[in-house]
Design a protein around this motif. Structure first.
Motif: not given
Length: 219
Positions: A36-39, A74-87
């Motif tokens: 949805e965000i990509v489109n 890409l900030h449009a993606l990361f702002s929508k998801f709660n990114v805690k770690n890279t693992y």
């Protein structure tokens, strides 16, 4: 843009999908939000994605593979998801493993637990055995079985795996794991003098090198 799989036996033909029946509800929800965000943001430079879910914590990890080197929007993606770690983390046989986006790890954790119990049956439990874990990756087998061994010898060549392996050794306070960084084909003949009692093999998709097979048979 939409989600798609490769058509069977083809690398350039695709079949569109809305969801994946093999993935969990959480994964499918993430994929739906992602598309949805990509489109909406016209992020058509993104060609491939990978979603991994922790069986233990249910946390999700999203890896994005663009067709070109770009950070546009890409900030449009990361702002929508709660990114805690890279693992993400999994707990197997009482050990905790951190797994990165490029790390290989057994997907079916309950079956991995069963496999480890079967492997324990081949190991003496007096903590006198030396176990060699070839292509040890992030340390799954070697770390899980280290409590039964005098020493675990691990061989791994991938820098990303080595980084997570070292992290997992510290995370689980493993002190009897000796890591050799490099190719198994080159290093294994050199460690035969260590008197290996148990050998664990989990090679990449291409399989074992012929010369390595000969060295194993002669050991």
């Amino acid at each position: 843009a939409s989600l798609a799989y490769h058509v069977s036996e083809s690398r350039d033909k695709f079949i569109q999908i809305d969801s994946c029946c093999l993935a969990s509800e959480n994964v499918n929800k993430l994929l739906a939000s992602f598309i949805e965000i990509v489109n909406k943001k016209n992020l058509d430079f993104i060609k491939e994605i990978e979603v991994r879910e922790s069986y233990t914590t249910k946390e999700l990890m999203l890896a994005i593979y663009p067709s070109e080197k770009t950070e546009n929007n890409l900030h449009a993606l990361f702002s929508k998801f709660n990114v805690k770690n890279t693992y993400i983390e999994e707990t197997v046989s009482g050990k905790t493993f951190r797994i990165g986006p490029e790390s290989f790890f057994q997907i079916n954790v309950p079956m991995l637990e069963i496999a480890l119990k079967e492997m324990q049956k081949s190991i003496r439990l007096d903590k006198k055995e030396i176990i060699a874990d070839l292509y040890c990756g992030i340390g799954t087998f070697g770390i899980a079985l280290s409590q039964f061994a005098k020493e675990v010898i691990g061989i791994e060549s991938d820098p990303n795996n080595i980084s997570f392996l070292k992290s997992n050794l510290k995370l689980n306070n493993i002190e009897n794991f000796k890591l050799y960084e490099g190719l198994c084909e080159r290093l294994f003949p050199k460690i035969l003098i260590s008197g290996i009692d148990t050998l664990i093999l989990d090679p990449p998709r291409k399989g074992l090198d012929n010369m390595l097979c000969q060295n194993i048979l002669l050991s």
